[in-house]
Scaffold this active site. Structure first.
Site, short mmCIF file in Angstrom:
data_model
loop_
_atom_site.label_atom_id
_atom_site.label_comp_id
_atom_site.label_asym_id
_atom_site.label_seq_id
_atom_site.Cartn_x
_atom_site.Cartn_y
_atom_site.Cartn_z
N LYS A 261 -2.33 -1.48 -3.72
CA LYS A 261 -3.19 -0.30 -3.63
C LYS A 261 -2.35 0.96 -3.72
O LYS A 261 -1.32 1.02 -3.05
CB LYS A 261 -3.92 -0.36 -2.29
CG LYS A 261 -4.82 0.80 -2.01
CD LYS A 261 -5.39 0.63 -0.63
CE LYS A 261 -6.09 1.91 -0.24
NZ LYS A 261 -6.46 1.94 1.13
N LYS B 93 0.85 -1.18 0.00
CA LYS B 93 0.00 0.00 0.00
C LYS B 93 0.89 1.23 0.00
O LYS B 93 1.76 1.39 0.86
CB LYS B 93 -0.89 -0.01 1.23
CG LYS B 93 -1.73 1.26 1.34
CD LYS B 93 -2.75 1.15 2.45
CE LYS B 93 -3.50 2.45 2.62
NZ LYS B 93 -4.50 2.35 3.68
#
Ligand code: PBG
Length: 335
Positions: free
Chosen positions: A259, A205
């Site tokens: 992400k 992320k």
């Protein structure tokens, strides 16, 4: 192969297989179905409440009855999983985010509302991180200098995970990027008997500029001071993403997430090729907002662009995608 059989144009014409719809369908390498979608939903207090999120046109926060209705809709559309995010009132936020441990918090109540509405017909993925509950909007506990503490935060995350599992969560999704949390959460779940509760780790992320509308939706944008660069990854790195994924898998993650989505498809591909495990991607709020802005400006056809982007995730190697367009796309795919 002899030179005589070494075909070139015009013997080879790659346009041949593209010349009719049936042939394109036959040769299509990647397919997108409603079963590839995870639908993120924002939960708020009250009854009969729908609060549109202005920076995410078409997305609302729903009270529990609305969440239950969305769950029924998702089941009817063939969407296999919902992802829940709470909009916690300011008075329930604190420096240590202890509302995350409340068995009757919005997240746990929403899990129960979904179970009451559709039973086990749909998976419920719950975000594990403290930012929806902290008064400072960071994902963890902070020291006097504002530094986000790793180990003390992980202890809270364990409590948060158990709280969600007790309420009936199917997939625990730690999104905070603290070191070591997957292994410690896994151990706690095993010890508590939640042996079939999965962990989908937000393994790679990034500290991204694409999360702004989400922070509006959960009510942390105005609270957040500074950024998240001491825990989320540098967008310039990809070897580090492989290390993150390797560690989370070793600690017991069942699947991993990358992400944001579209700007990071190279990471999806590297992770898939290296580890051959289920990889998911999150087409995040800023990506959704960019598509909707292009549609509103008349520069893009929503249906076509959404289908193309989601197909690209599948082509890159994703098992599925978290997308705010999930219900719309499922309706399109179902005809
Ligand atoms: C926070 C969290 C974020 C998102 C999911 N979980 C935001 C952040 O890290 O600040 C972003 C999702 C989106 O932008 O759609 N733990």
């Amino acid at each position: 192969m002899t030179a005589a059989y070494h075909a070139r144009y015009p013997a080879i014409r790659l346009r041949r297989t593209r010349s009719t719809p049936w042939s394109r369908a036959l040769h299509r390498e990647t397919t997108l179905t409603p079963a590839d979608l995870i639908w993120p939903l924002f939960v708020t207090d009250g009854v009969g409440v729908e609060q549109p999120v202005s920076s995410l046109p078409g997305v609302s926060r729903w009270s529990l009855d609305g969440i239950a209705a969305r769950a029924k809709e998702a089941v009817n559309l063939g969407i296999p999983c919902l992802a829940l995010f709470p909009h916690t009132q300011a008075e329930r936020r604190s420096a240590d985010g202890r509302e995350a441990l409340n068995p009757d918090n919005l997240m746990c109540s929403a899990i129960r509302a979904i179970r009451d509405a559709v039973g086990q017909q749909i998976g419920v993925l719950t975000d594990v991180a403290l930012d929806p509950y902290t008064s400072h909007g960071q994902d963890g506990l902070i020291d006097d200098a504002g530094y986000v503490l790793n180990d003390a935060t992980v202890e809270m995350l364990v409590g948060q995970s158990l709280n969600q599992a007790e309420a009936g969560a199917d997939i625990i999704a730690p999104s905070d990027m603290m070191d070591g949390r997957v292994g410690i959460i896994r151990e706690a779940l095993e010890n508590a008997g939640h042996i079939n509760v999965q962990i989908m780790s937000y393994a790679a992320k990034y500290a991204s500029a694409f999360y702004g509308p989400f922070r509006d939706a959960v009510g942390s944008r105005g609270l957040l001071k500074g950024d998240k660069q001491t825990y989320q990854m540098d967008p310039a790195n990809s070897e580090e993403a492989l290390r993150e994924v390797a560690l989370d898998l070793a600690e017991g993650a069942d699947s991993v997430m990358v992400k944001p989505g579209l700007p990071y498809l190279d990471i999806v591909r590297r992770v898939k090729e290296r580890f051959a495990v289920p990889v998911f991607a999150y087409q995040v709020s800023g990506e959704y907002a960019m598509i909707e802005a292009a549609v509103a400006a008349g520069t893009a056809d929503r249906d076509a662009i959404v289908l193309e982007t989601l197909t690209a995730f599948k082509r890159a190697g994703c098992s599925g995608v978290l997308t705010y367009h999930a219900a719309h796309v499922a309706r399109l795919l179902n005809g």
